[in-house]
Design an enzyme around this catalytic site. Structure first.
Site, mmCIF file in Angstrom:
data_model
loop_
_atom_site.group_PDB
_atom_site.id
_atom_site.type_symbol
_atom_site.label_atom_id
_atom_site.label_comp_id
_atom_site.label_asym_id
_atom_site.label_seq_id
_atom_site.Cartn_x
_atom_site.Cartn_y
_atom_site.Cartn_z
ATOM 1 N N HIS A 85 0.716 -1.157 0.052
ATOM 2 C CA HIS A 85 0.116 0.209 -0.040
ATOM 3 C C HIS A 85 0.839 1.158 -0.105
ATOM 4 O O HIS A 85 0.361 2.394 -0.134
ATOM 5 C CB HIS A 85 -0.819 -0.202 1.296
ATOM 6 N N CYS A 115 -4.071 1.217 13.729
ATOM 7 C CA CYS A 115 -5.510 1.266 13.502
ATOM 8 C C CYS A 115 -6.261 -0.087 12.643
ATOM 9 O O CYS A 115 -7.101 -0.300 12.934
ATOM 10 C CB CYS A 115 -5.655 2.769 12.720
ATOM 11 N N GLU A 419 -6.069 26.904 26.312
ATOM 12 C CA GLU A 419 -6.299 27.981 26.890
ATOM 13 C C GLU A 419 -5.479 29.392 26.205
ATOM 14 O O GLU A 419 -5.745 30.744 26.511
ATOM 15 C CB GLU A 419 -5.556 28.121 28.282
ATOM 16 N N ARG A 443 -9.104 27.039 35.866
ATOM 17 C CA ARG A 443 -10.080 25.773 35.423
ATOM 18 C C ARG A 443 -11.097 25.547 36.043
ATOM 19 O O ARG A 443 -12.295 25.223 35.708
ATOM 20 C CB ARG A 443 -9.117 24.954 35.123
HETATM 21 O O1 MEZ Z 1 -1.732 22.189 30.490
HETATM 22 C C1 MEZ Z 1 -2.703 22.257 30.004
HETATM 23 O O2 MEZ Z 1 -3.499 21.488 30.318
HETATM 24 C C2 MEZ Z 1 -3.036 23.142 28.762
HETATM 25 C C3 MEZ Z 1 -2.222 24.252 28.690
HETATM 26 C C4 MEZ Z 1 -4.059 23.000 28.034
HETATM 27 C C5 MEZ Z 1 -4.500 24.017 26.923
HETATM 28 O O3 MEZ Z 1 -5.159 24.776 27.316
HETATM 29 O O4 MEZ Z 1 -3.735 23.934 25.975
#
Ligand code: MEZ
Length: 611
Positions: A85, A115, A419, A443
């Site tokens: 493949h 997989c 984040e 959080r």
């Molecule tokens: O450390 C984490 O869990 C993190 C930075 C996650 C994220 O929001 O990117």
């Protein structure tokens, strides 16, 4: 002949001859009618082996199995797949999909057999997170991996069929285990170092990290003139953890975080772009400036380093029992190899680096029953094995009930929207089109507040500047889960909130950016207005992301027993341990922990060999 050869040699030659004969017989054997029949109809026909036989693509077992013994690495079978493949990259061209190409993914270069299974339904690793419409890979219909939770008690009595010796055995191939291995190798060029990984893919949970790694007063912060220092990181981390963290461990984390990023940099992993995370007093969450996700970037670096450092990596190899001697000192681990069965690895020192239990609802709900149905961002292997194995030989646990719920899981998908996206300027709005919290609150507070909003999910709103500046929104676009419009009012309609209210919310927020002060929620950083068309919205909801608790360790990463004494020859680092993050982990502190404590574990392991 007897004169020249001893009994043993004769026996060996006879054995070799027998094996060769079996090998030749095996090589020439074609499928008998019974095999063809059984694989050509019914369920088996849909497995890869069946599909190959019934389509006339395979003539005998040897068409796929070039070696009569299947190794846990499955490299031989994969060589066969590649022969017919092409490589993963070749396949990626064939499956070039609109949204997501399963052969060109953040999992990097992996075995086909990770997989695709031959004699049973395939359970693709990636279908734990993604739904590929119409994907038929002989044939799983999008099945998720079965929970790996099996009561480790059942392994208490298994008898290993053979033994294998190494010097340093590391359980888990994520960032912590890899860092420990590389550090140990650099400290001891002659040691035999083995990593075992139960999953078919190395890299653990840390390969899914998006945001980055905290480092205070890093070389990169210094270059950019960002004022930060380890004391500030210590205070942020203790405050974020509600002061139940171990001050000793937090001090190690923050004071050694500066060097940790340099350690990576010196070895070619450049995490040169600091961003802002929740609960942090400075932009210290470092990722690569290319915008690459931190986890896959580091995973690729570690994979190469492990290969270059002559470190043995055994995938499909699950630790099922820790072996101790009469004095309680650890002497090795019983392993269940996917193909090789139970065997024992004897080691002079064992490092547990096997992660947490965020993908194990039974484990989670023992402590937080209300989270049983809550989604997780963790890879399916994150089942708490290391914690259970350690506890079975008397290790003490700390903060085990402290489970982190991350506020921003992409709706209907296990992907975290980092984040960093909020750090770069995204805002939260609820279904009333209103902000309801500082976007950079910790959080725990943010998740608890989102659970109270209508529908228990909210929207992250951002503009083209944020989309261009941080790549961590890309998964939402690739998965077709981002809404967009050239106006805020248009975006409001897309997400079903009142246009006038959303427009006012954004107007007010933009005026706070001008005034550098957020009178509504006291957001500490206001980097940019939401005013550059296009405008985007991503629906997010809280999900289990991390466990703060785990095995108790001391400053040398020695695992501590219930009487407060180190368990001889047993080290642990990373999410399998508790104490660093207290009641709530700050974003970016997990990657910092993997490098800082992985290095300590590696040094200690190398040190232990000297004794
Ligand atoms: O450390 C984490 O869990 C993190 C930075 C996650 C994220 O929001 O990117």
């Amino acid at each position: 002949m007897k004169r020249f050869l001893g009994r043993k040699q004769l026996l060996l030659i006879t054995l070799l001859f027998m094996l060769m004969t079996i090998g030749i017989a095996h090589a020439t054997q074609v499928f008998d009618a019974k095999t063809v029949k059984s694989y050509s109809s019914g369920e088996k026909a849909s497995y890869l082996a069946g599909a190959h036989i019934s389509d006339g693509l395979a003539e005998s077992c040897d068409s796929c199995h070039t070696n009569s013994v299947i190794d846990d690495s499955e490299l031989d079978i994969n060589a066969g797949c590649i022969d017919c493949h092409g490589t993963l990259a070749d396949m990626a061209e064939v499956t070039n999909a609109d949204h997501i190409n399963p052969h060109d993914s953040h999992l990097g270069d992996i075995n086909c057999t990770s997989c695709h299974a031959g004699h049973e339904p395939s359970v693709t690793y990636c279908s734990n997170c993604h739904v590929f419409d119409g994907m038929e890979i002989s044939h799983n219909n999008g099945a998720k991996a079965k929970s790996q939770l099996d009561d480790l008690d059942k392994y208490a009595k298994v008898k290993p069929t053979y033994t294998y010796n190494t010097d340093i055995l590391i359980v888990g191939s994520g960032a912590t285990g890899s860092t420990a291995a590389i550090t140990a190798r650099e400290a001891n060029p002659g040691a035999k170092i083995t990593i075992i990984e139960k999953m078919p893919i190395s890299g653990g949970n840390s390969q899914l990290a998006a945001g980055g790694m905290n480092s205070a007063n890093s070389i990169f912060q210094q270059k950019l003139g960002i004022k930060d220092n380890p004391d500030l990181m210590f205070l942020d981390t203790m405050k974020g953890g509600k002061y139940i963290n171990s001050g000793v461990l937090v001090n190690i984390l923050s004071s050694q975080s500066t060097d940790a990023i340099k350690w990576l940099n010196d070895r070619g992993a450049v995490m040169d772009s600091p961003g802002m995370g929740g609960g942090a007093s400075a932009a210290r969450m470092h990722g690569p400036s290319s915008g690459a996700f931190a986890g896959p970037y580091l995973r690729d670096f570690f994979k190469k380093s492990i290969a270059n450092h002559d470190i043995e990596l055994r995938i499909n190899s699950k630790a099922v029992r820790i072996v101790t001697d009469k004095q309680g000192a650890v002497t090795g681990v019983i392993v269940k190899g996917k193909h090789s069965g139970y065997y024992q690895i004897n080691a002079k020192v064992v490092v547990l680096a096997s992660g947490g239990f965020g993908a194990n609802p039974d484990f989670v709900s023992q402590f937080r029953p209300e989270l049983r149905q809550t989604a997780t961002s963790n890879q399916p292997g994150t089942q708490g094995d290391g914690i259970i194995l350690g506890e079975k030989i008397g290790a003490a646990l700390v903060d085990i009930k402290e489970i982190q719920v991350n506020p921003t899981l992409l709706f209907d998908s296990p992907v975290i929207v980092s984040e960093r996206v909020r750090g770069a300027g995204a805002i939260f709005v609820n279904r009333d089109g209103k902000r309801f919290i500082s976007e950079l609150a910790t959080r725990d507070v943010t998740s608890a507040t989102i659970f109270k909003q209508k529908g228990a999910s909210v929207f992250m709103i951002f503009d083209q500047k944020v989309r261009d500046d941080v790549k961590q929104t890309s998964a939402a676009f690739e998965l077709g889960k981002a809404k967009q419009s050239s106006t805020i009012e248009g975006l409001a309609k897309e997400i079903g909130v009142d246009p006038a209210t959303l427009a006012k919310t954004v107007r007010d927020y933009n005026s706070y950016v001008d005034k550098k002060s957020d009178p509504d929620f006291g957001r500490p950083n206001l980097p940019a207005k939401v005013d550059k068309s296009m405008f985007y919205a991503i629906e997010v909801k809280p999900a289990i992301h991390y466990v703060m608790g785990g095995l108790k360790i001391n400053e040398k990463t020695q695992v501590i027993d219930k009487n407060g004494n180190p368990i001889p020859n047993l080290l642990a680092a990373g999410e399998v341990t508790g104490g660093v993050h207290g009641a709530n982990r700050l974003g970016g502190n997990s990657m910092a922990e993997t490098i800082v404590f992985g290095r300590i574990a590696g040094q200690q392991a190398a040190e232990a060999l000297k004794k």
